[in-house]
Design a protein around this motif. Structure first.
Motif, short mmCIF file in Angstrom:
data_model
loop_
_atom_site.label_atom_id
_atom_site.label_comp_id
_atom_site.label_asym_id
_atom_site.label_seq_id
_atom_site.Cartn_x
_atom_site.Cartn_y
_atom_site.Cartn_z
N TRP A 13 38.76 -36.06 29.78
CA TRP A 13 39.00 -34.64 29.63
C TRP A 13 39.76 -34.01 30.81
N GLY A 14 39.85 -34.73 31.92
CA GLY A 14 40.54 -34.16 33.09
C GLY A 14 39.75 -33.10 33.82
N ARG A 15 38.43 -33.13 33.67
CA ARG A 15 37.57 -32.13 34.32
C ARG A 15 37.19 -32.54 35.74
N LYS A 16 36.49 -31.63 36.39
CA LYS A 16 36.09 -31.82 37.79
C LYS A 16 34.98 -32.88 37.95
N ILE A 17 35.01 -33.54 39.09
CA ILE A 17 33.90 -34.41 39.50
C ILE A 17 33.37 -33.82 40.80
N ILE A 18 32.15 -33.29 40.74
CA ILE A 18 31.56 -32.64 41.92
C ILE A 18 30.48 -33.58 42.46
N PRO A 45 39.04 -36.15 42.17
CA PRO A 45 39.90 -35.73 41.06
C PRO A 45 39.62 -36.60 39.82
N PRO A 46 40.02 -36.15 38.63
CA PRO A 46 39.81 -36.96 37.41
C PRO A 46 40.50 -38.33 37.48
N SER A 125 37.91 -44.51 42.49
CA SER A 125 36.73 -44.30 43.36
C SER A 125 35.51 -43.82 42.58
N CYS A 126 35.65 -43.62 41.25
CA CYS A 126 34.50 -43.16 40.45
C CYS A 126 34.32 -44.00 39.18
N PRO A 127 33.84 -45.25 39.34
CA PRO A 127 33.50 -46.04 38.15
C PRO A 127 32.34 -45.37 37.40
#
Ligand SMILES: O=C(O)/C=C/C(=O)CC(=O)C(=O)O
Ligand SMILES: [Mg+2]
Length: 222
Positions: A13-18, A45-46, A125-127
């Protein structure tokens, strides 16, 4: 054109990862950090997303890449200034996540007072695991996360050790950054973070709910 988005593929979706840092006292202590009195936040980032079947890529500038296994909370209904009491109504589900961290780069950033972007926000960096509907984790404050490297257990911790609970984090974050459907919150890692090398295989899980595995490769020079 009518497009329908499927929350079970939230990473598209291209949304934020906080991300929340130092949210387990035992992890804060293993890196010689104080236990925070307010949540520590940073963003990915996505383009950081990677799903099983694709490798985690070590950035060319990193010599000490660490795994951090974390519970991810997928937002189903957005909001600003969400009260803690209704925070769980905004959760669509969960994902098992890794907050891959270039620890050597993070140490340099910390010593120079610079942001952690190079250490935390690089591609892959976010599996993330498959989407876990909220019904499958009735209490996100009491599940065990684990991570193995090449079949050796490195991290095992229960979310009951979080300094700030999931409802607290949703309320706190939404007071600063409006949450949107499809956003992901990484809730911090328990102790046991350690280095991974090229060709390592990472396996991680949440109790009997989900498992995932990823290979580590080095990013080719361009
Ligand atoms: O302050 C440090 O040395 C390191 C902090 C982190 O990497 C924080 C996290 O990402 C975490 O606790 O999950
Ligand atoms: Mg982390």
């Amino acid at each position: 054109m009518i497009t329908t988005r499927n929350i079970s593929r939230f990473w598209e979706w291209g949304r934020k990862i906080i991300c929340v840092g130092r949210n387990y006292a035992d992890h804060a202590k293993e890196l010689n950090n104080p236990v925070p009195t307010e949540p520590v936040l940073f963003l990915k980032p996505p383009s950081a997303y990677v799903t099983q079947g694709s490798p985690i890529l070590v950035p060319s500038y990193c010599r000490d890449l660490h795994h951090e296994v974390e519970l991810g909370v997928v937002i189903g209904r957005g909001g600003t200034d969400i009260p803690q009491g209704s925070a769980m109504d905004h959760v669509a589900g969960y994902a098992l996540c890794l907050d891959m961290t270039a620890r050597d780069v993070q140490d340099v950033c910390k010593s120079k007072g610079l942001p952690w972007t190079l250490a935390k926000a690089f591609n892959t960096s976010c599996p993330v695991s498959e989407f876990i509907p909220r019904e499958r984790i009735p209490d996100p404050g009491n599940v065990t996360l684990w991570l193995k490297v090449n079949d050796q257990m490195r991290q095992k911790g229960c979310t009951d050790q979080m300094v700030f609970s999931v409802p607290h984090l949703i309320s706190y974050i939404s007071g600063i950054i409006t949450l949107e459907e499809g956003d992901l919150i990484l809730t911090g890692t328990p102790r046991g973070v350690s280095a991974v090398q090229e060709h390592d295989e990472l396996q991680a899980g949440i109790q009997d709910v989900v498992t995932m595995s990823f290979k580590v490769n080095r990013k080719e020079h361009q």
